[in-house]
Design a protein around this motif. Sequence first.
Motif, PDB file in Angstrom:
ATOM      1  N   ASP A  59       0.441   5.531   0.454  1.00 12.60           N
ATOM      2  CA  ASP A  59      -0.418   6.235   1.260  1.00 12.60           C
ATOM      3  C   ASP A  59       0.312   7.495   0.436  1.00 12.60           C
ATOM      4  N   THR A 114      -3.518   2.179  -3.498  1.00 10.54           N
ATOM      5  CA  THR A 114      -2.779   3.144  -3.119  1.00 10.54           C
ATOM      6  C   THR A 114      -4.035   4.457  -1.823  1.00 10.54           C
ATOM      7  N   SER A 115      -3.461   5.128  -1.999  1.00  7.31           N
ATOM      8  CA  SER A 115      -5.054   6.027  -0.195  1.00  7.31           C
ATOM      9  C   SER A 115      -4.860   6.757  -0.209  1.00  7.31           C
ATOM     10  N   ARG A 156      -1.566   6.066   9.577  1.00  3.05           N
ATOM     11  CA  ARG A 156      -0.250   5.775   8.474  1.00  3.05           C
ATOM     12  C   ARG A 156       0.663   6.057   8.991  1.00  3.05           C
ATOM     13  N   MET A 177       4.450  -3.772   1.613  1.00  4.75           N
ATOM     14  CA  MET A 177       4.646  -3.087   3.092  1.00  4.75           C
ATOM     15  C   MET A 177       4.071  -1.839   2.564  1.00  4.75           C
ATOM     16  N   ASN A 178       3.901  -1.546   4.123  1.00  6.48           N
ATOM     17  CA  ASN A 178       2.989   0.016   3.902  1.00  6.48           C
ATOM     18  C   ASN A 178       4.062   1.061   3.755  1.00  6.48           C
ATOM     19  N   VAL A 198       4.449   5.418   2.941  1.00  8.40           N
ATOM     20  CA  VAL A 198       3.483   6.338   2.694  1.00  8.40           C
ATOM     21  C   VAL A 198       4.757   7.452   2.391  1.00  8.40           C
ATOM     22  N   ALA A 208       6.036  -0.438  -1.770  1.00 11.42           N
ATOM     23  CA  ALA A 208       4.959  -1.147  -1.565  1.00 11.42           C
ATOM     24  C   ALA A 208       4.217  -1.926  -2.363  1.00 11.42           C
ATOM     25  N   ASN A 218       1.599   3.442  11.287  1.00 10.35           N
ATOM     26  CA  ASN A 218       1.782   2.278  10.903  1.00 10.35           C
ATOM     27  C   ASN A 218       2.785   1.389   9.790  1.00 10.35           C
ATOM     28  N   ALA A 219       3.689   2.330   9.102  1.00 12.65           N
ATOM     29  CA  ALA A 219       4.194   2.595   7.933  1.00 12.65           C
ATOM     30  C   ALA A 219       5.966   1.578   7.997  1.00 12.65           C
ATOM     31  N   ASP A 220       6.041   0.735   6.928  1.00  3.95           N
ATOM     32  CA  ASP A 220       7.332   1.119   7.117  1.00  3.95           C
ATOM     33  C   ASP A 220       8.357   1.053   6.912  1.00  3.95           C
ATOM     34  N   MET A 231       1.219  -0.732  -0.059  1.00  4.67           N
ATOM     35  CA  MET A 231       0.282   0.086   0.171  1.00  4.67           C
ATOM     36  C   MET A 231       0.571   1.156   0.050  1.00  4.67           C
TER      37      MET A 231
END
Lengths: 206, 206
Positions: free
Chosen positions: B3, B106-107, B22, B76-77, B79, B73, B25-27, B1
């Motif tokens: 973001d 994507t968000s 976000r 992994m997360n 951002v 992404a 929670n991100a890597d 993902m």
Amino acid sequence: MLDFVGLGLFDEKDISLKGLERIHNADKVYVEFYTSILMGTDLEKMEDLYQKKITVLSREDVEQHAEEWIADAKDMNVVFLTGGDTMVSTTHVDLRLRALDMGIETSLVHGASIASAICGLSGLQNYRFGKAATVPHPYVTSRGSRVISETPYDTIKMNMENGLHTAVFLDIDKDKGYMTVNEALEILLEVEGKRGEGVMKDRISV
Amino acid sequence: MLDFVGLGLFDEKDISLKGLERIHNADKVYVEFYTSILMGTDLEKMEDLYQKKITVLSREDVEQHAEEWIADAKDMNVVFLTGGDTMVSTTHVDLRLRALDMGIETSLVHGASIASAICGLSGLQNYRFGKAATVPHPYVTSRGSRVISETPYDTIKMNMENGLHTAVFLDIDKDKGYMTVNEALEILLEVEGKRGEGVMKDRISV
């Protein structure tokens, strides 16, 4: 001090850290939902997350009786919450001017607004938007004739002639409720039927 | 993902609670400062408050070598932080399209943008703004002639004819730096000198 805090677009978590700080330091917190509403939350969720009692104000409280509740801001911290960014609606600008007239200091904490988010949500470019428009609910005069505003039609027409998109805001009315996209299109098509200038022709595609 | 998170307008506290979540929670967290910069903060303050290592990307990293860092992404997360609201700059839209091409979800987390904040900062009405413009730095061609864009002049002229304000963005260049208001006015006056259409006449008042 009267702090105007924009809540952002969708739910109670769209507020900024700065906005949250202002709420925590506030003696009184007010909110209005008549210019826009957060679709993803309600007052209870907001009070739970912000850990503060919030009083909802009606349009009349804001536009006609503001002096009654903003007077506290002379010697207390009063926070006024609104959906989106603050000061996009003229009713908030007016409120700020009245506070200044009363000798009350004001500050602004900006929030995300549909005015910029429309780019991400639609995929359309910021540079290609012209003047925005609002479609108001039609109303019936005391003599019984129905009045439809042609202003949004004119705005869309002007922008089309200049190769620009139009962000169209939908009216919110205490009695008539939140205007839907379909209602707005029907109103615009009614103006098209009267004027016949082709503004709405082949334009309806999402 | 992947973001996309808008940081808002001024400092590290203008991020929304949702944006902060976000990041937590991100890597991996990236930021770019070439489309806009937060004047009230720096990388260290951001990393302190967000409790996360943040990698700064250059224009080249974003526009030419994006595949290298967004590939993570896929599983992994990741951002990607930007000043203001995300997706107002076309370079971010392009990045999102490339991510989608690579099968990456994507968000968007919106942030406050000058596109709406300009109302509160200037006192001018949202409805009275037409198309926005950017004044780019003049450049010298390989043949040695100096090129000035006349597009912002044309945009201001069109808006004036329609009774509308123009939000004018100032260029950011890796070598030439952040354009000042005075530099932009000099460029617009240079175009006025060439075209003489009276767009800038009696217009400079703040």
